[in-house]
Design a protein around this motif. Structure first.
Motif, PDB file in Angstrom:
ATOM      1  N   THR A 141       0.954  -1.112  -0.140  1.00 59.16           N
ATOM      2  CA  THR A 141       0.079   0.061  -0.031  1.00 59.16           C
ATOM      3  C   THR A 141       0.887   1.429  -0.089  1.00 59.16           C
ATOM      4  O   THR A 141       0.395   2.281  -0.521  1.00 59.16           O
ATOM      5  CB  THR A 141      -0.995   0.179   1.238  1.00 59.16           C
ATOM      6  OG1 THR A 141      -0.158   0.024   2.585  1.00 59.16           O
ATOM      7  CG2 THR A 141      -2.045  -1.136   1.378  1.00 59.16           C
ATOM      8  N   ILE A 142       2.073   1.204   0.532  1.00 58.29           N
ATOM      9  CA  ILE A 142       2.924   2.341   0.587  1.00 58.29           C
ATOM     10  C   ILE A 142       3.419   2.509  -0.860  1.00 58.29           C
ATOM     11  O   ILE A 142       3.448   3.745  -1.278  1.00 58.29           O
ATOM     12  CB  ILE A 142       4.040   2.016   1.671  1.00 58.29           C
ATOM     13  CG1 ILE A 142       3.615   1.966   3.162  1.00 58.29           C
ATOM     14  CG2 ILE A 142       5.200   3.320   1.523  1.00 58.29           C
ATOM     15  CD1 ILE A 142       4.607   1.835   3.943  1.00 58.29           C
ATOM     16  N   HIS A 143       3.683   1.775  -1.462  1.00 60.70           N
ATOM     17  CA  HIS A 143       4.363   2.021  -2.758  1.00 60.70           C
ATOM     18  C   HIS A 143       3.486   1.642  -4.065  1.00 60.70           C
ATOM     19  O   HIS A 143       3.826   1.852  -5.198  1.00 60.70           O
ATOM     20  CB  HIS A 143       5.359   0.725  -3.112  1.00 60.70           C
ATOM     21  CG  HIS A 143       6.504   0.825  -2.072  1.00 60.70           C
ATOM     22  ND1 HIS A 143       7.612   1.635  -2.116  1.00 60.70           N
ATOM     23  CD2 HIS A 143       6.906   0.342  -0.660  1.00 60.70           C
ATOM     24  CE1 HIS A 143       8.463   1.508  -1.088  1.00 60.70           C
ATOM     25  NE2 HIS A 143       7.962   0.523  -0.181  1.00 60.70           N
ATOM     26  N   GLY A 144       2.115   1.632  -3.855  1.00 61.83           N
ATOM     27  CA  GLY A 144       1.128   1.715  -4.912  1.00 61.83           C
ATOM     28  C   GLY A 144       0.535   3.251  -5.101  1.00 61.83           C
ATOM     29  O   GLY A 144       0.602   3.978  -4.412  1.00 61.83           O
ATOM     30  N   THR A 145      -0.343   2.963  -6.148  1.00 66.79           N
ATOM     31  CA  THR A 145      -0.923   4.184  -6.354  1.00 66.79           C
ATOM     32  C   THR A 145      -2.602   4.057  -6.277  1.00 66.79           C
ATOM     33  O   THR A 145      -3.020   3.103  -6.992  1.00 66.79           O
ATOM     34  CB  THR A 145      -0.803   4.748  -7.819  1.00 66.79           C
ATOM     35  OG1 THR A 145       0.757   5.178  -8.221  1.00 66.79           O
ATOM     36  CG2 THR A 145      -1.190   6.051  -8.425  1.00 66.79           C
ATOM     37  N   TRP A 146      -3.166   4.707  -5.622  1.00 65.23           N
ATOM     38  CA  TRP A 146      -4.488   4.571  -5.001  1.00 65.23           C
ATOM     39  C   TRP A 146      -5.522   5.199  -6.117  1.00 65.23           C
ATOM     40  O   TRP A 146      -5.484   6.430  -6.542  1.00 65.23           O
ATOM     41  CB  TRP A 146      -4.915   5.146  -3.629  1.00 65.23           C
ATOM     42  CG  TRP A 146      -6.271   4.937  -3.376  1.00 65.23           C
ATOM     43  CD1 TRP A 146      -7.331   5.921  -3.376  1.00 65.23           C
ATOM     44  CD2 TRP A 146      -7.081   3.840  -2.915  1.00 65.23           C
ATOM     45  NE1 TRP A 146      -8.419   5.562  -3.061  1.00 65.23           N
ATOM     46  CE2 TRP A 146      -8.444   4.193  -2.973  1.00 65.23           C
ATOM     47  CE3 TRP A 146      -6.852   2.527  -2.654  1.00 65.23           C
ATOM     48  CZ2 TRP A 146      -9.366   3.388  -2.338  1.00 65.23           C
ATOM     49  CZ3 TRP A 146      -7.721   1.737  -2.290  1.00 65.23           C
ATOM     50  CH2 TRP A 146      -9.329   2.202  -2.082  1.00 65.23           C
ATOM     51  N   ARG A 147      -6.288   4.366  -6.753  1.00 68.02           N
ATOM     52  CA  ARG A 147      -7.314   5.077  -7.587  1.00 68.02           C
ATOM     53  C   ARG A 147      -8.321   3.842  -7.894  1.00 68.02           C
ATOM     54  O   ARG A 147      -8.008   2.554  -7.773  1.00 68.02           O
ATOM     55  CB  ARG A 147      -6.614   5.268  -9.126  1.00 68.02           C
ATOM     56  CG  ARG A 147      -5.939   4.346 -10.083  1.00 68.02           C
ATOM     57  CD  ARG A 147      -5.712   4.772 -11.121  1.00 68.02           C
ATOM     58  NE  ARG A 147      -5.097   3.985 -12.162  1.00 68.02           N
ATOM     59  CZ  ARG A 147      -3.938   3.414 -12.449  1.00 68.02           C
ATOM     60  NH1 ARG A 147      -3.034   4.141 -11.455  1.00 68.02           N
ATOM     61  NH2 ARG A 147      -3.590   2.494 -13.142  1.00 68.02           N
ATOM     62  N   ASP A 148      -9.584   4.009  -8.258  1.00 68.73           N
ATOM     63  CA  ASP A 148     -10.754   3.181  -8.605  1.00 68.73           C
ATOM     64  C   ASP A 148     -10.764   2.127  -7.323  1.00 68.73           C
ATOM     65  O   ASP A 148     -10.995   0.961  -7.913  1.00 68.73           O
ATOM     66  CB  ASP A 148     -10.179   2.623  -9.959  1.00 68.73           C
ATOM     67  CG  ASP A 148     -10.401   3.671 -11.047  1.00 68.73           C
ATOM     68  OD1 ASP A 148     -10.865   4.575 -11.010  1.00 68.73           O
ATOM     69  OD2 ASP A 148      -9.661   3.309 -11.939  1.00 68.73           O
ATOM     70  N   ASN A 149     -10.500   2.445  -6.254  1.00 70.05           N
ATOM     71  CA  ASN A 149     -10.859   1.787  -5.082  1.00 70.05           C
ATOM     72  C   ASN A 149     -10.061   0.544  -5.015  1.00 70.05           C
ATOM     73  O   ASN A 149     -10.112  -0.539  -4.551  1.00 70.05           O
ATOM     74  CB  ASN A 149     -12.385   0.993  -5.102  1.00 70.05           C
ATOM     75  CG  ASN A 149     -13.454   2.339  -5.050  1.00 70.05           C
ATOM     76  OD1 ASN A 149     -13.415   3.193  -4.541  1.00 70.05           O
ATOM     77  ND2 ASN A 149     -14.539   1.977  -5.927  1.00 70.05           N
ATOM     78  N   ASP A 150      -8.675   0.759  -5.482  1.00 63.64           N
ATOM     79  CA  ASP A 150      -7.599  -0.286  -5.239  1.00 63.64           C
ATOM     80  C   ASP A 150      -6.321   0.553  -5.400  1.00 63.64           C
ATOM     81  O   ASP A 150      -6.189   1.668  -5.912  1.00 63.64           O
ATOM     82  CB  ASP A 150      -7.995  -1.291  -6.035  1.00 63.64           C
ATOM     83  CG  ASP A 150      -7.112  -2.679  -5.677  1.00 63.64           C
ATOM     84  OD1 ASP A 150      -6.462  -2.692  -4.763  1.00 63.64           O
ATOM     85  OD2 ASP A 150      -7.438  -3.789  -6.062  1.00 63.64           O
ATOM     86  N   VAL A 156       7.246  -2.965 -13.065  1.00 63.27           N
ATOM     87  CA  VAL A 156       8.445  -2.964 -12.637  1.00 63.27           C
ATOM     88  C   VAL A 156       8.868  -1.615 -11.347  1.00 63.27           C
ATOM     89  O   VAL A 156       8.130  -0.763 -11.995  1.00 63.27           O
ATOM     90  CB  VAL A 156       9.891  -3.159 -13.396  1.00 63.27           C
ATOM     91  CG1 VAL A 156       9.673  -4.394 -14.326  1.00 63.27           C
ATOM     92  CG2 VAL A 156       9.848  -1.926 -14.620  1.00 63.27           C
ATOM     93  N   TRP A 157       9.656  -1.767 -10.529  1.00 64.02           N
ATOM     94  CA  TRP A 157       9.947  -2.711  -9.673  1.00 64.02           C
ATOM     95  C   TRP A 157       9.657  -3.220  -8.484  1.00 64.02           C
ATOM     96  O   TRP A 157      10.044  -4.327  -7.879  1.00 64.02           O
ATOM     97  CB  TRP A 157      11.525  -2.074  -9.338  1.00 64.02           C
ATOM     98  CG  TRP A 157      12.208  -1.833 -10.647  1.00 64.02           C
ATOM     99  CD1 TRP A 157      12.371  -0.763 -11.192  1.00 64.02           C
ATOM    100  CD2 TRP A 157      13.391  -2.840 -11.175  1.00 64.02           C
ATOM    101  NE1 TRP A 157      13.297  -0.906 -12.369  1.00 64.02           N
ATOM    102  CE2 TRP A 157      13.899  -2.172 -12.026  1.00 64.02           C
ATOM    103  CE3 TRP A 157      13.689  -4.089 -10.687  1.00 64.02           C
ATOM    104  CZ2 TRP A 157      14.918  -2.714 -12.796  1.00 64.02           C
ATOM    105  CZ3 TRP A 157      14.506  -4.673 -11.557  1.00 64.02           C
ATOM    106  CH2 TRP A 157      15.176  -4.000 -12.523  1.00 64.02           C
ATOM    107  N   THR A 158       8.328  -2.572  -8.375  1.00 62.86           N
ATOM    108  CA  THR A 158       7.603  -3.061  -6.934  1.00 62.86           C
ATOM    109  C   THR A 158       7.084  -4.323  -6.901  1.00 62.86           C
ATOM    110  O   THR A 158       7.534  -5.099  -5.726  1.00 62.86           O
ATOM    111  CB  THR A 158       6.564  -2.156  -6.894  1.00 62.86           C
ATOM    112  OG1 THR A 158       6.744  -0.756  -6.850  1.00 62.86           O
ATOM    113  CG2 THR A 158       5.703  -2.553  -5.617  1.00 62.86           C
ATOM    114  N   PRO A 159       6.637  -5.024  -7.931  1.00 61.69           N
ATOM    115  CA  PRO A 159       6.269  -6.593  -7.777  1.00 61.69           C
ATOM    116  C   PRO A 159       7.476  -7.513  -7.357  1.00 61.69           C
ATOM    117  O   PRO A 159       7.711  -8.411  -6.922  1.00 61.69           O
ATOM    118  CB  PRO A 159       5.743  -6.921  -8.924  1.00 61.69           C
ATOM    119  CG  PRO A 159       5.064  -5.635  -9.661  1.00 61.69           C
ATOM    120  CD  PRO A 159       6.122  -4.416  -8.928  1.00 61.69           C
ATOM    121  N   GLN A 160       8.682  -7.167  -8.092  1.00 61.30           N
ATOM    122  CA  GLN A 160       9.785  -7.890  -8.261  1.00 61.30           C
ATOM    123  C   GLN A 160      10.520  -7.960  -6.972  1.00 61.30           C
ATOM    124  O   GLN A 160      10.747  -8.766  -6.096  1.00 61.30           O
ATOM    125  CB  GLN A 160      10.684  -7.582  -9.335  1.00 61.30           C
ATOM    126  CG  GLN A 160      10.511  -7.970 -10.567  1.00 61.30           C
ATOM    127  CD  GLN A 160       9.276  -7.016 -11.411  1.00 61.30           C
ATOM    128  OE1 GLN A 160       9.364  -5.828 -10.874  1.00 61.30           O
ATOM    129  NE2 GLN A 160       8.691  -7.633 -12.441  1.00 61.30           N
TER     130      GLN A 160
END
Length: 200
Positions: A141-150, A156-160
């Motif tokens: 949640t810290i490294h994601g972008t919030w939009r459309d309720n998720d 790259v590179w967060t998932p890896q």
């Protein structure tokens, strides 16, 4: 000399990062966006499956490695820990086992042997789940972008990095207890003059 348990753990973690690269790096972010909770590409679901699969694989690998080390004399059984009295713990530790009814080496023998290991490895994964999955979601949640309720993520590179960190932390936390489990179980088997110590 390289510790085989650490080496196997390292190889599993590298493989997991490579797998994440293949899963996400070439993903079409428009047609199949990478999100935290929503399907199809859900990192929360990926995190949960990773915990289950890694614990199962690690359990079987450590079973083989510890047995190999014991036969070579590279490690010694743990004999100072007293046997538990709780019925469920004794079952989990392969104590108070029923009389063997299958011929050793037969299909039935190996089927029940592998099944008994699978059940215990799934229990291990369930015990680790809240300690690994929750912080994993917080990290994402810290490294994601919030939009459309998720929360949404780049290919790259967060998932890896997430897969590498989660696998590494889970391996560091779960591998030593599994090694101690088998060394302790072997110590009890020797004291009780058992021919085998990892069945049913």
């Amino acid at each position: 000399m390289v510790n085989p348990h650490l080496l196997s753990s390292h190889l599993r973690h590298n493989h997991r990062a490579d797998l994440a690269t293949g899963m996400y790096a070439h993903q079409d972010p428009i047609r199949k966006p990478i999100r935290l909770f929503m399907l199809d590409e859900t990192l929360a679901g990926d995190a949960g499956v990773t915990i289950l699969v890694q614990c199962i694989i690690t359990w079987y690998i450590e079973l083989l490695l510890v047995n190999w080390d014991l036969r070579k004399g590279a490690v010694r059984p743990i004999g100072f820990i007293p046997e538990p009295s709780n019925r469920l713990i004794r079952w989990f530790m392969f104590l108070d086992r029923p009389v063997q009814t299958h011929k050793v080496g037969s299909f039935s023998h190996w089927f029940w042997f592998l099944l008994s290991q699978l059940v215990r490895s799934v229990i291990i994964s369930a015990l680790w789940f809240p300690f690994i999955w929750g912080p994993s979601i917080g990290f994402l949640t810290i490294h994601g972008t919030w939009r459309d309720n998720d929360w949404y993520f780049d290919r790259v590179w967060t998932p890896q990095i997430f897969k590498l960190l989660q696998g590494g932390i889970l391996g560091l936390l779960s591998t030593p207890p599994m090694v101690i489990f088998w060394l302790t179980r072997c110590g009890w088997a020797i004291k009780n003059n058992e021919e085998s110590y990892g069945e049913r």
